[in-house]
Design an enzyme around this catalytic site. Structure first.
Site, PDB file in Angstrom:
ATOM      1  N   ASN A  91       4.028   4.851 -10.159  1.00  6.92           N
ATOM      2  CA  ASN A  91       2.856   4.908 -11.038  1.00  6.92           C
ATOM      3  C   ASN A  91       1.517   4.868 -10.295  1.00  6.92           C
ATOM      4  OD1 ASN A  91       1.332   4.346 -13.702  1.00  6.92           O
ATOM      5  ND2 ASN A  91       0.891   2.539 -12.442  1.00  6.92           N
ATOM      6  N   LYS A 150      -0.823  16.104  -8.960  1.00 14.28           N
ATOM      7  CA  LYS A 150      -0.028  15.827 -10.170  1.00 14.28           C
ATOM      8  C   LYS A 150       0.925  16.990 -10.470  1.00 14.28           C
ATOM      9  CE  LYS A 150      -1.463  11.646 -10.977  1.00 14.28           C
ATOM     10  NZ  LYS A 150      -0.560  10.488 -10.808  1.00 14.28           N
ATOM     11  N   TYR A 177      -6.645  16.219  -7.371  1.00 14.62           N
ATOM     12  CA  TYR A 177      -5.912  15.472  -8.405  1.00 14.62           C
ATOM     13  C   TYR A 177      -4.929  16.402  -9.117  1.00 14.62           C
ATOM     14  CZ  TYR A 177      -4.946  12.185 -12.186  1.00 14.62           C
ATOM     15  OH  TYR A 177      -4.310  11.344 -13.078  1.00 14.62           O
ATOM     16  N   ASP A 208       0.885  -1.169   0.000  1.00 16.21           N
ATOM     17  CA  ASP A 208       0.000   0.000   0.000  1.00 16.21           C
ATOM     18  C   ASP A 208       0.918   1.213   0.000  1.00 16.21           C
ATOM     19  OD1 ASP A 208      -1.591   2.169   0.576  1.00 16.21           O
ATOM     20  OD2 ASP A 208      -2.827   1.105   2.052  1.00 16.21           O
ATOM     21  N   VAL A 209       0.970   1.918  -1.124  1.00 18.03           N
ATOM     22  CA  VAL A 209       1.963   3.004  -1.247  1.00 18.03           C
ATOM     23  C   VAL A 209       1.701   4.177  -0.303  1.00 18.03           C
ATOM     24  CG1 VAL A 209       2.685   2.515  -3.630  1.00 18.03           C
ATOM     25  CG2 VAL A 209       0.787   4.125  -3.205  1.00 18.03           C
TER      26      VAL A 209
HETATM   27  P1  NAD Z   1      -5.711   1.991 -12.540  1.00 18.97           P
HETATM   28  O1  NAD Z   1      -6.732   2.269 -11.520  1.00 18.97           O
HETATM   29  O2  NAD Z   1      -5.959   0.928 -13.549  1.00 18.97           O
HETATM   30  O3  NAD Z   1      -4.307   1.692 -11.859  1.00 18.97           O
HETATM   31  C1  NAD Z   1      -3.909   2.308 -10.664  1.00 18.97           C
HETATM   32  C2  NAD Z   1      -3.008   1.370  -9.918  1.00 18.97           C
HETATM   33  O4  NAD Z   1      -2.612   1.993  -8.691  1.00 18.97           O
HETATM   34  C3  NAD Z   1      -3.716   0.069  -9.565  1.00 18.97           C
HETATM   35  O5  NAD Z   1      -2.790  -0.995  -9.652  1.00 18.97           O
HETATM   36  C4  NAD Z   1      -4.125   0.308  -8.124  1.00 18.97           C
HETATM   37  O6  NAD Z   1      -4.287  -0.883  -7.410  1.00 18.97           O
HETATM   38  C5  NAD Z   1      -2.895   1.083  -7.639  1.00 18.97           C
HETATM   39  N1  NAD Z   1      -3.133   1.782  -6.371  1.00 18.97           N
HETATM   40  C6  NAD Z   1      -4.080   2.691  -6.069  1.00 18.97           C
HETATM   41  N2  NAD Z   1      -3.957   3.040  -4.756  1.00 18.97           N
HETATM   42  C7  NAD Z   1      -2.912   2.342  -4.252  1.00 18.97           C
HETATM   43  C8  NAD Z   1      -2.285   2.249  -2.987  1.00 18.97           C
HETATM   44  N3  NAD Z   1      -2.714   2.953  -1.937  1.00 18.97           N
HETATM   45  N4  NAD Z   1      -1.232   1.420  -2.845  1.00 18.97           N
HETATM   46  C9  NAD Z   1      -0.776   0.692  -3.881  1.00 18.97           C
HETATM   47  N5  NAD Z   1      -1.316   0.714  -5.101  1.00 18.97           N
HETATM   48  C10 NAD Z   1      -2.379   1.537  -5.279  1.00 18.97           C
HETATM   49  O7  NAD Z   1      -5.441   3.381 -13.272  1.00 18.97           O
HETATM   50  P2  NAD Z   1      -4.333   3.887 -14.285  1.00 18.97           P
HETATM   51  O8  NAD Z   1      -5.056   4.784 -15.217  1.00 18.97           O
HETATM   52  O9  NAD Z   1      -3.515   2.788 -14.815  1.00 18.97           O
HETATM   53  O10 NAD Z   1      -3.467   4.818 -13.321  1.00 18.97           O
HETATM   54  C11 NAD Z   1      -2.078   4.728 -13.201  1.00 18.97           C
HETATM   55  C12 NAD Z   1      -1.515   6.128 -13.087  1.00 18.97           C
HETATM   56  O11 NAD Z   1      -1.775   6.840 -14.294  1.00 18.97           O
HETATM   57  C13 NAD Z   1      -2.103   6.980 -11.961  1.00 18.97           C
HETATM   58  O12 NAD Z   1      -1.072   7.666 -11.293  1.00 18.97           O
HETATM   59  C14 NAD Z   1      -2.998   7.960 -12.701  1.00 18.97           C
HETATM   60  O13 NAD Z   1      -3.172   9.168 -12.006  1.00 18.97           O
HETATM   61  C15 NAD Z   1      -2.230   8.130 -13.986  1.00 18.97           C
HETATM   62  N6  NAD Z   1      -2.983   8.656 -15.119  1.00 18.97           N
HETATM   63  C16 NAD Z   1      -4.021   7.953 -15.659  1.00 18.97           C
HETATM   64  C17 NAD Z   1      -4.731   8.482 -16.722  1.00 18.97           C
HETATM   65  C18 NAD Z   1      -5.882   7.745 -17.355  1.00 18.97           C
HETATM   66  O14 NAD Z   1      -6.575   8.339 -18.188  1.00 18.97           O
HETATM   67  N7  NAD Z   1      -6.121   6.491 -17.023  1.00 18.97           N
HETATM   68  C19 NAD Z   1      -4.371   9.731 -17.228  1.00 18.97           C
HETATM   69  C20 NAD Z   1      -3.327  10.426 -16.660  1.00 18.97           C
HETATM   70  C21 NAD Z   1      -2.621   9.868 -15.614  1.00 18.97           C
END
Ligand code: NAD
Length: 252
Positions: free
Chosen positions: A89, A159, A155, A62-63
């Site tokens: 990530n 970021k 958010y 859990d990050v």
């Molecule tokens: P996702 O929800 O599929 O993946 C997020 C991951 O983070 C998952 O593995 C989740 O279990 C993990 N996570 C969340 N809280 C956590 C915690 N407390 N401890 C450990 N792990 C945790 O979403 P994604 O879109 O793949 O997101 C990944 C990154 O990309 C994020 O930082 C998000 O802000 C960023 N992002 C996503 C998008 C988009 O459109 N999907 C756009 C810009 C940035």
């Protein structure tokens, strides 16, 4: 292979971008430690019948917890002896709350997961990388880290903090062979929006106007190719900056 025998840690690797980055790294020959809270989802990744030149090892983390970050890095070093690439990530959304509707609980959770984790994991690996005189830290930011209305207040604030840390770390250790680069994705098809509770419709309405200018969404697999490049030696002169990967969305 571009990442042969590189030891990598990818946080938030149970789904979405992190999962595909981990797989892409292992296909490029890396030894990848995948972390997230859901160990069973990570184990699925370990057992995948894919043609990997490298390998994948799972750790439940859990990050938002300092002790879990310590464990993630310590266990990686115990198993593989070093850390070459850290991908910060893991991240969450904030139900699109505004400066009026934001609660302290959401604000604090957002900063713990999206910001504190990046600082703590970087703080933990940097002394190792300085000893090695090499290393790459990649931070998943967002176009919300460079623009205002691409998420809720928290958010966007978290970021922007990630983009700032990327610059600070990138500049600080550039002369020691260590790079730090941010990636600012636009819209990516993942699970991230699935658990949003009670979104603030006022914010959502304003935010959706941005989607009217551009509605293209990419896949995490496509995005992972950028993470491979940025972690590789081909990107040796890219440091302290955040690369926008949004298909042109924010160019409008
Ligand atoms: P996702 O929800 O599929 O993946 C997020 C991951 O983070 C998952 O593995 C989740 O279990 C993990 N996570 C969340 N809280 C956590 C915690 N407390 N401890 C450990 N792990 C945790 O979403 P994604 O879109 O793949 O997101 C990944 C990154 O990309 C994020 O930082 C998000 O802000 C960023 N992002 C996503 C998008 C988009 O459109 N999907 C756009 C810009 C940035």
């Amino acid at each position: 292979m571009r990442l042969e025998n590189k030891v990598c840690i990818v946080t938030g690797a149970s789904s979405g971008i992190g999962r595909e980055v981990a797989l892409a790294y292992a296909k490029e020959g890396a030894k990848v430690v995948v972390s997230a809270r859901r160990l069973e989802k990570l184990e699925e990744l370990v057992k995948l019948d894919e043609d990997l030149s490298g390998e994948i090892h799972a750790i439940a983390v859990d990050v938002s917890k300092q002790e879990d970050i310590e464990k993630m890095v310590d266990q990686t070093v115990e198993k593989y002896g070093r850390v070459d690439i850290l991908v910060n990530n893991a991240g969450i959304l904030d139900s699109y709350k505004s400066a009026v509707s934001i609660t302290d609980d959401i604000w604090e959770k957002m900063f713990k997961v999206n910001v504190d984790s990046v600082m703590r994991a970087s703080r933990k690996v940097l002394p190792l990388m300085r000893k090695q005189k090499s290393g790459v830290i990649l931070n998943t930011a967002s176009v919300g880290g460079l623009n205002g209305m691409r998420g809720g207040l928290a958010y966007v604030a978290t970021k922007h903090a990630v983009v700032g840390m990327t610059k600070h770390i990138g500049y600080s250790y550039a002369e020691e062979g260590i790079r730090c680069v941010g990636i600012a994705p636009g819209s990516v098809k993942t699970e991230i929006g699935e658990n949003i509770k009670e979104p603030d419709m006022e914010v959502l309405g304003k935010l959706m106007k941005g989607f009217e200018s551009f509605s293209s969404t990419t896949s995490p697999q496509e995005l992972a190719k950028v993470y491979v490049f940025l972690a590789s030696e081909d990107a040796n002169f890219i440091n302290g900056t955040t690369i926008v990967v949004d298909g042109g969305w924010t160019a409008f």
